[in-house]
Design an enzyme around this catalytic site. Structure first.
Site, PDB file in Angstrom:
ATOM      1  N   VAL A 128       0.842  -1.202   0.000  1.00  0.00           N
ATOM      2  CA  VAL A 128       0.000   0.000   0.000  1.00  0.00           C
ATOM      3  C   VAL A 128       0.873   1.246   0.000  1.00  0.00           C
ATOM      4  CG1 VAL A 128      -1.743   1.287   1.302  1.00  0.00           C
ATOM      5  CG2 VAL A 128      -1.893  -1.209   1.151  1.00  0.00           C
ATOM      6  N   TYR A 129       1.937   1.204   0.788  1.00  0.00           N
ATOM      7  CA  TYR A 129       2.872   2.329   0.855  1.00  0.00           C
ATOM      8  C   TYR A 129       3.512   2.608  -0.501  1.00  0.00           C
ATOM      9  CZ  TYR A 129       7.375   4.595   1.875  1.00  0.00           C
ATOM     10  OH  TYR A 129       8.472   5.425   1.869  1.00  0.00           O
ATOM     11  N   LEU A 130       4.022   1.573  -1.158  1.00  0.00           N
ATOM     12  CA  LEU A 130       4.667   1.769  -2.459  1.00  0.00           C
ATOM     13  C   LEU A 130       3.680   2.282  -3.504  1.00  0.00           C
ATOM     14  CD1 LEU A 130       7.002  -1.357  -2.646  1.00  0.00           C
ATOM     15  CD2 LEU A 130       7.657   1.017  -2.197  1.00  0.00           C
ATOM     16  N   LYS A 133       3.023   6.053  -2.608  1.00  0.00           N
ATOM     17  CA  LYS A 133       4.144   6.886  -3.033  1.00  0.00           C
ATOM     18  C   LYS A 133       4.183   6.995  -4.556  1.00  0.00           C
ATOM     19  CE  LYS A 133       6.963   8.417  -0.586  1.00  0.00           C
ATOM     20  NZ  LYS A 133       6.989   9.734   0.131  1.00  0.00           N
TER      21      LYS A 133
END
Length: 222
Positions: A128-130, A133
């Protein structure tokens, strides 16, 4: 030169603020908590209380007005859930970019992440973070009124900086001390010819100034 830094109390941001103050630039850091202000003053930066998860576009733009450059170094941080990856790592980055455009601040740096990709697959928190970003990066890259540079460091460490890096469009994976990330950001701010580049960063054999100069000359392909 006045630089406004989102995520002004972050580990990279505080290092960057010290470097900017040491060379005579004026840094202002956006922080969520008033109790963080003394740490910024100690680093030589002006603390500005502004929560990017709740602030309006006009509020953020007011803090950016008159700046020469903006740096997005905010992040939800380890231990945060998927919702904050969206509200900080994506939405706050988008808001900060929009505010820079509204305030007329063209030079715009983003601290992103290696492998950031809006099409990244998977539902683990890091996935989810990647994705968040990557979506933020893509948004910034699409803004014609920003002279953006996106920096994607490798594995961040708290080791003392060496001043020796590899900076290129693609570096492969590797570690990089936060000290050296801050040093590269400071050099990028002083090198407007790096606008329009998305660069990966790991420890390497080039000096910071040499690596940034080479990236500017070759578009990161050198």
């Amino acid at each position: 030169m006045r630089i406004v830094i989102a995520g002004g109390h972050g580990q990279i941001a505080l290092r960057l603020e010290r470097l900017l103050a040491a060379r005579g630039d004026e840094a202002a850091g956006l922080i969520r908590k008033p109790e963080q202000a003394d740490d910024l003053r100690e680093a030589g930066a002006e603390p500005v209380v502004c929560d990017l998860e709740s602030a309006t576009l006009d509020e953020v733009a007011a803090h950016l007005r008159g700046a020469d450059a903006a740096v997005f170094a905010a992040g939800a941080g380890p231990g945060s859930g998927a919702s904050r990856k969206d509200t900080v790592d994506r939405a706050a980055a988008v808001l900060f970019a929009d505010a820079a455009v509204r305030a007329g601040v063209r030079r715009h740096l983003v601290v992103s992440a290696m492998r950031a990709d809006p099409g990244h697959q998977g539902e683990e928190i890091f996935d989810v973070y990647l994705r968040a970003k990557g979506e933020a990066d893509a948004y910034v890259q699409a803004q014609p009124d920003l002279d953006w540079t996106i920096l994607r460091p490798g594995l961040l460490t708290d080791d003392a900086g060496t001043g020796q890096v590899t900076l290129a469009a693609s570096t492969g994976r590797g570690p990089i001390p936060r000290d050296d990330v801050a040093a590269v950001l400071a050099e990028l701010l002083a090198t407007p010819a790096t606008a329009g580049l998305t660069l990966e960063l790991i420890t390497g054999a080039d000096s910071v100034s040499g690596a940034v100069r080479s990236a500017a000359e070759t578009g990161g392909e050198g």
